[in-house]
Write a protein that holds these residues in place. Structure first.
Motif, PDB file in Angstrom:
ATOM      1  N   ASP A   1      58.722 -70.865 -44.700  1.00 32.19           N
ATOM      2  CA  ASP A   1      57.821 -70.433 -45.764  1.00 32.19           C
ATOM      3  C   ASP A   1      57.661 -68.918 -45.692  1.00 32.19           C
ATOM      4  O   ASP A   1      58.505 -68.242 -45.111  1.00 32.19           O
ATOM      5  N   ASN A   2      56.596 -68.406 -46.236  1.00 30.78           N
ATOM      6  CA  ASN A   2      56.424 -66.956 -46.293  1.00 30.78           C
ATOM      7  C   ASN A   2      56.004 -66.341 -44.963  1.00 30.78           C
ATOM      8  O   ASN A   2      55.907 -65.130 -44.854  1.00 30.78           O
ATOM      9  N   GLN A   3      55.748 -67.143 -43.944  1.00 33.92           N
ATOM     10  CA  GLN A   3      55.369 -66.616 -42.634  1.00 33.92           C
ATOM     11  C   GLN A   3      56.614 -66.518 -41.758  1.00 33.92           C
ATOM     12  O   GLN A   3      57.332 -67.490 -41.587  1.00 33.92           O
ATOM     13  N   MET A   4      56.852 -65.352 -41.228  1.00 33.07           N
ATOM     14  CA  MET A   4      57.969 -65.140 -40.311  1.00 33.07           C
ATOM     15  C   MET A   4      57.405 -65.040 -38.901  1.00 33.07           C
ATOM     16  O   MET A   4      56.380 -64.387 -38.682  1.00 33.07           O
ATOM     17  N   PHE A   5      58.068 -65.682 -37.955  1.00 33.43           N
ATOM     18  CA  PHE A   5      57.604 -65.662 -36.571  1.00 33.43           C
ATOM     19  C   PHE A   5      58.661 -65.008 -35.691  1.00 33.43           C
ATOM     20  O   PHE A   5      59.850 -65.124 -35.947  1.00 33.43           O
ATOM     21  N   SER A   6      58.192 -64.336 -34.629  1.00 34.43           N
ATOM     22  CA  SER A   6      59.127 -63.698 -33.706  1.00 34.43           C
ATOM     23  C   SER A   6      58.574 -63.813 -32.282  1.00 34.43           C
ATOM     24  O   SER A   6      57.358 -63.907 -32.082  1.00 34.43           O
ATOM     25  N   PRO A   7      59.465 -63.811 -31.285  1.00 35.00           N
ATOM     26  CA  PRO A   7      59.016 -63.901 -29.891  1.00 35.00           C
ATOM     27  C   PRO A   7      58.000 -62.810 -29.571  1.00 35.00           C
ATOM     28  O   PRO A   7      58.120 -61.667 -30.011  1.00 35.00           O
ATOM     29  N   GLY A   8      56.965 -63.205 -28.830  1.00 40.85           N
ATOM     30  CA  GLY A   8      55.904 -62.288 -28.450  1.00 40.85           C
ATOM     31  C   GLY A   8      54.729 -62.266 -29.417  1.00 40.85           C
ATOM     32  O   GLY A   8      53.677 -61.719 -29.103  1.00 40.85           O
ATOM     33  N   GLN A   9      54.897 -62.865 -30.575  1.00 39.07           N
ATOM     34  CA  GLN A   9      53.834 -62.866 -31.594  1.00 39.07           C
ATOM     35  C   GLN A   9      52.732 -63.849 -31.223  1.00 39.07           C
ATOM     36  O   GLN A   9      52.999 -64.956 -30.773  1.00 39.07           O
ATOM     37  N   ARG A  10      51.471 -63.440 -31.435  1.00 41.33           N
ATOM     38  CA  ARG A  10      50.329 -64.330 -31.227  1.00 41.33           C
ATOM     39  C   ARG A  10      50.209 -65.252 -32.430  1.00 41.33           C
ATOM     40  O   ARG A  10      50.294 -64.802 -33.581  1.00 41.33           O
ATOM     41  N   VAL A  11      50.022 -66.540 -32.181  1.00 44.06           N
ATOM     42  CA  VAL A  11      49.920 -67.539 -33.245  1.00 44.06           C
ATOM     43  C   VAL A  11      48.854 -68.557 -32.891  1.00 44.06           C
ATOM     44  O   VAL A  11      48.357 -68.594 -31.763  1.00 44.06           O
ATOM     45  N   GLN A  12      48.520 -69.365 -33.874  1.00 46.19           N
ATOM     46  CA  GLN A  12      47.662 -70.515 -33.603  1.00 46.19           C
ATOM     47  C   GLN A  12      48.439 -71.775 -33.958  1.00 46.19           C
ATOM     48  O   GLN A  12      49.223 -71.791 -34.898  1.00 46.19           O
ATOM     49  N   VAL A  13      48.211 -72.808 -33.163  1.00 47.29           N
ATOM     50  CA  VAL A  13      48.802 -74.118 -33.415  1.00 47.29           C
ATOM     51  C   VAL A  13      47.665 -75.021 -33.851  1.00 47.29           C
ATOM     52  O   VAL A  13      46.698 -75.231 -33.108  1.00 47.29           O
ATOM     53  N   VAL A  14      47.756 -75.528 -35.073  1.00 43.22           N
ATOM     54  CA  VAL A  14      46.718 -76.372 -35.651  1.00 43.22           C
ATOM     55  C   VAL A  14      47.225 -77.809 -35.626  1.00 43.22           C
ATOM     56  O   VAL A  14      48.302 -78.097 -36.150  1.00 43.22           O
ATOM     57  N   THR A  15      46.441 -78.704 -35.020  1.00 39.41           N
ATOM     58  CA  THR A  15      46.847 -80.103 -34.892  1.00 39.41           C
ATOM     59  C   THR A  15      45.819 -81.004 -35.550  1.00 39.41           C
ATOM     60  O   THR A  15      44.635 -80.960 -35.220  1.00 39.41           O
ATOM     61  N   ALA A  16      46.282 -81.825 -36.472  1.00 34.23           N
ATOM     62  CA  ALA A  16      45.434 -82.773 -37.187  1.00 34.23           C
ATOM     63  C   ALA A  16      45.183 -84.010 -36.319  1.00 34.23           C
ATOM     64  O   ALA A  16      45.917 -84.252 -35.351  1.00 34.23           O
ATOM     65  N   PRO A  17      44.187 -84.819 -36.664  1.00 25.29           N
ATOM     66  CA  PRO A  17      43.896 -86.031 -35.898  1.00 25.29           C
ATOM     67  C   PRO A  17      45.093 -86.992 -35.790  1.00 25.29           C
ATOM     68  O   PRO A  17      45.213 -87.727 -34.826  1.00 25.29           O
ATOM     69  N   ASN A  18      45.995 -86.957 -36.785  1.00 27.31           N
ATOM     70  CA  ASN A  18      47.154 -87.854 -36.737  1.00 27.31           C
ATOM     71  C   ASN A  18      48.282 -87.283 -35.890  1.00 27.31           C
ATOM     72  O   ASN A  18      49.363 -87.869 -35.827  1.00 27.31           O
ATOM     73  N   GLY A  19      48.071 -86.128 -35.274  1.00 33.40           N
ATOM     74  CA  GLY A  19      49.081 -85.541 -34.383  1.00 33.40           C
ATOM     75  C   GLY A  19      50.009 -84.545 -35.061  1.00 33.40           C
ATOM     76  O   GLY A  19      50.818 -83.913 -34.382  1.00 33.40           O
TER      77      GLY A  19
END
Length: 151
Positions: A126-144
């Motif tokens: 999608d429009n978000q690009m990720f690269s090593p060393g970048q701070r991110v959040q991992v969002v997890t729904a109740p269904n996993g």
């Protein structure tokens, strides 16, 4: 002419079935639910291909179109056989068309969470690009189901 209209309608229907697994898209049933958020750092990013779906829509739609086309061939017993053969071939083709129309580019993101745990999540590009060393959040729904977003 009718066959062309049916095939066009089927293509539009299958394209509409293509779902998105991006970090910006939520299913309706995921709204208004509390989700767990963990912070971490991207370890690696790798491009992947997310396989398309195979649902009854492709098979049934293809079988209908194939049967209609087969029904225009010959007469008597030959017409019956052509209708059945067309329906079978159409079902196989419809399934393949659906799978091709719904596949998408994805990204596998490996994240080292702040608690030391390493997780890997695949999501659509999608429009978000990720690269090593970048701070991110991992969002997890109740269904996993989890997604990575910019932190």
């Amino acid at each position: 002419m009718i066959s062309v209209m049916i095939l066009s309608g089927l293509a539009v229907l299958l394209t509409g079935c293509a779902g998105s697994m991006s970090s910006d898209t939520y299913n309706r049933n995921a709204t208004m639910q509390m989700q767990d958020v963990h912070y971490g750092t991207v370890e690696s990013v790798r491009g992947v291909r997310i396989a398309g779906t195979r649902s009854p829509v492709g098979v049934i739609g293809g079988a209908i179109v194939g049967g209609l086309l087969g029904n225009t061939v010959g007469g008597g017993r030959g017409k019956d056989l052509a209708t059945v053969g067309g329906a079978i071939a159409g079902g196989v083709a419809g399934s393949a068309i659906e799978q091709g129309a719904t596949q998408q580019n994805g990204v596998e993101i490996t994240v080292r969470l702040d608690n030391g745990r390493i997780v890997s999540i695949v999501q659509a590009v999608d429009n978000q690009m990720f690269s090593p060393g970048q701070r991110v959040q991992v969002v997890t729904a109740p269904n996993g189901v989890s997604r990575v977003t910019a932190g």
